[in-house]
Motif scaffolding. Sequence first.
Motif, PDB file in Angstrom:
ATOM      1  N   VAL A 186      29.129 -50.006 -15.732  1.00  0.00           N
ATOM      2  CA  VAL A 186      30.356 -49.609 -15.046  1.00  0.00           C
ATOM      3  C   VAL A 186      31.311 -50.802 -14.931  1.00  0.00           C
ATOM      4  O   VAL A 186      32.526 -50.657 -15.057  1.00  0.00           O
ATOM      5  CB  VAL A 186      30.041 -49.035 -13.645  1.00  0.00           C
ATOM      6  N   ARG A 187      30.754 -51.981 -14.727  1.00  0.00           N
ATOM      7  CA  ARG A 187      31.578 -53.199 -14.650  1.00  0.00           C
ATOM      8  C   ARG A 187      32.281 -53.454 -15.983  1.00  0.00           C
ATOM      9  O   ARG A 187      33.478 -53.772 -16.030  1.00  0.00           O
ATOM     10  CB  ARG A 187      30.699 -54.391 -14.269  1.00  0.00           C
ATOM     11  N   GLU A 188      31.557 -53.293 -17.066  1.00  0.00           N
ATOM     12  CA  GLU A 188      32.143 -53.480 -18.398  1.00  0.00           C
ATOM     13  C   GLU A 188      33.254 -52.456 -18.646  1.00  0.00           C
ATOM     14  O   GLU A 188      34.314 -52.783 -19.186  1.00  0.00           O
ATOM     15  CB  GLU A 188      31.041 -53.340 -19.458  1.00  0.00           C
ATOM     16  N   THR A 189      33.027 -51.230 -18.209  1.00  0.00           N
ATOM     17  CA  THR A 189      34.044 -50.179 -18.356  1.00  0.00           C
ATOM     18  C   THR A 189      35.292 -50.513 -17.541  1.00  0.00           C
ATOM     19  O   THR A 189      36.423 -50.310 -17.999  1.00  0.00           O
ATOM     20  CB  THR A 189      33.470 -48.821 -17.907  1.00  0.00           C
ATOM     21  N   ARG A 195      41.938 -54.794 -18.642  1.00  0.00           N
ATOM     22  CA  ARG A 195      42.544 -55.241 -19.902  1.00  0.00           C
ATOM     23  C   ARG A 195      43.821 -54.454 -20.236  1.00  0.00           C
ATOM     24  O   ARG A 195      44.824 -55.057 -20.639  1.00  0.00           O
ATOM     25  CB  ARG A 195      41.529 -55.141 -21.047  1.00  0.00           C
ATOM     26  N   PRO A 196      43.853 -53.128 -20.079  1.00  0.00           N
ATOM     27  CA  PRO A 196      45.091 -52.396 -20.383  1.00  0.00           C
ATOM     28  C   PRO A 196      46.266 -52.761 -19.481  1.00  0.00           C
ATOM     29  O   PRO A 196      47.416 -52.428 -19.787  1.00  0.00           O
ATOM     30  CB  PRO A 196      44.684 -50.927 -20.183  1.00  0.00           C
ATOM     31  N   TRP A 197      45.992 -53.432 -18.365  1.00  0.00           N
ATOM     32  CA  TRP A 197      47.075 -53.852 -17.471  1.00  0.00           C
ATOM     33  C   TRP A 197      47.522 -55.271 -17.829  1.00  0.00           C
ATOM     34  O   TRP A 197      47.900 -56.056 -16.983  1.00  0.00           O
ATOM     35  CB  TRP A 197      46.623 -53.750 -16.007  1.00  0.00           C
ATOM     36  N   ASP A 198      47.433 -55.588 -19.120  1.00  0.00           N
ATOM     37  CA  ASP A 198      47.907 -56.870 -19.670  1.00  0.00           C
ATOM     38  C   ASP A 198      47.139 -58.073 -19.149  1.00  0.00           C
ATOM     39  O   ASP A 198      47.690 -59.181 -19.085  1.00  0.00           O
ATOM     40  CB  ASP A 198      49.414 -57.061 -19.427  1.00  0.00           C
ATOM     41  N   VAL A 213      39.254 -65.038 -17.825  1.00  0.00           N
ATOM     42  CA  VAL A 213      39.382 -64.142 -16.671  1.00  0.00           C
ATOM     43  C   VAL A 213      38.535 -62.890 -16.883  1.00  0.00           C
ATOM     44  O   VAL A 213      37.823 -62.441 -15.979  1.00  0.00           O
ATOM     45  CB  VAL A 213      40.858 -63.777 -16.422  1.00  0.00           C
ATOM     46  N   LEU A 214      38.591 -62.313 -18.066  1.00  0.00           N
ATOM     47  CA  LEU A 214      37.787 -61.127 -18.366  1.00  0.00           C
ATOM     48  C   LEU A 214      36.290 -61.457 -18.270  1.00  0.00           C
ATOM     49  O   LEU A 214      35.494 -60.653 -17.773  1.00  0.00           O
ATOM     50  CB  LEU A 214      38.140 -60.584 -19.749  1.00  0.00           C
ATOM     51  N   LYS A 272      42.643 -53.884  -5.477  1.00  0.00           N
ATOM     52  CA  LYS A 272      42.222 -53.162  -6.675  1.00  0.00           C
ATOM     53  C   LYS A 272      41.813 -54.170  -7.752  1.00  0.00           C
ATOM     54  O   LYS A 272      42.400 -55.257  -7.852  1.00  0.00           O
ATOM     55  CB  LYS A 272      43.367 -52.303  -7.212  1.00  0.00           C
ATOM     56  N   PRO A 273      40.837 -53.812  -8.588  1.00  0.00           N
ATOM     57  CA  PRO A 273      40.418 -54.732  -9.655  1.00  0.00           C
ATOM     58  C   PRO A 273      41.562 -55.181 -10.563  1.00  0.00           C
ATOM     59  O   PRO A 273      41.593 -56.333 -10.987  1.00  0.00           O
ATOM     60  CB  PRO A 273      39.379 -53.909 -10.429  1.00  0.00           C
ATOM     61  N   VAL A 274      42.502 -54.283 -10.846  1.00  0.00           N
ATOM     62  CA  VAL A 274      43.596 -54.656 -11.749  1.00  0.00           C
ATOM     63  C   VAL A 274      44.470 -55.743 -11.130  1.00  0.00           C
ATOM     64  O   VAL A 274      44.953 -56.645 -11.827  1.00  0.00           O
ATOM     65  CB  VAL A 274      44.462 -53.431 -12.140  1.00  0.00           C
ATOM     66  N   VAL A 275      44.684 -55.666  -9.819  1.00  0.00           N
ATOM     67  CA  VAL A 275      45.490 -56.691  -9.145  1.00  0.00           C
ATOM     68  C   VAL A 275      44.739 -58.015  -9.127  1.00  0.00           C
ATOM     69  O   VAL A 275      45.320 -59.087  -9.356  1.00  0.00           O
ATOM     70  CB  VAL A 275      45.865 -56.244  -7.716  1.00  0.00           C
TER      71      VAL A 275
END
Length: 218
Positions: free
Chosen positions: A8-11, A18-21, A27-28, A64-67
């Motif tokens: 789930v973490r990899e997903t 990644r899609p949020w630039d 970092v990834l 959120k993870p993306v932020v």
Amino acid sequence: MTIDYAKVRETMVEQQVRPWDVLDIRVLEALNAVPRDAFVPEAYRALAYADLELPIGHGQSMMKPVVEGRMLQALEIGAGDEVLEIGAGSGFVSACLGYLARDVHSLEIAPQLAEAARARLAQHGFDNNVRVETADALAWNTQRRFDAICVTAAVDAVPARFVEWLRPGGRLFVVRGRAPVMEAVRVRNEVNGARIESLFETELQYLAGAEPAPEFRL
């Protein structure tokens, strides 16, 4: 049902962050290496990798993870950098910063959160170069200067003291402004003074003491 948190973490990294630039490989790697589920309260563990803010108690929440991904990328942390984190919260971002940097000093105003963050960091082996101090960043003083400063809560206006703690060439990430439209910015400490770059819009809880002054209306 048993959740495969590693999968789930990899997903999360591949389909949310990644899609949020967020394209910085280090970092990834950090987001893949630090088990976010270990830093989430047990009641919300199944939601650890969802695109949600999650409560962590004491009126605070995880971003959120993306932020988190955009924030870590904006700081441009090198392996030899010294980092100051303002707002340790759960300790998750602290661990990610520790993965990226040489040394992390994190401030947390809530004693219970600071204690829990220290325990989680130690339990999962992220405490070698990460130290959590119980302190109010708006009253704290230091002679140290940092390569990067990460503010994990919003401010109405960027406190001058935060910028003063940057080394020449240092970077500060912070979200400023007033809801519902807040702006994430990167402040660079350059020769001619601080340069502010707008990054993206988001909304975070305010850092204690850095919220807007109440407005009185007739």
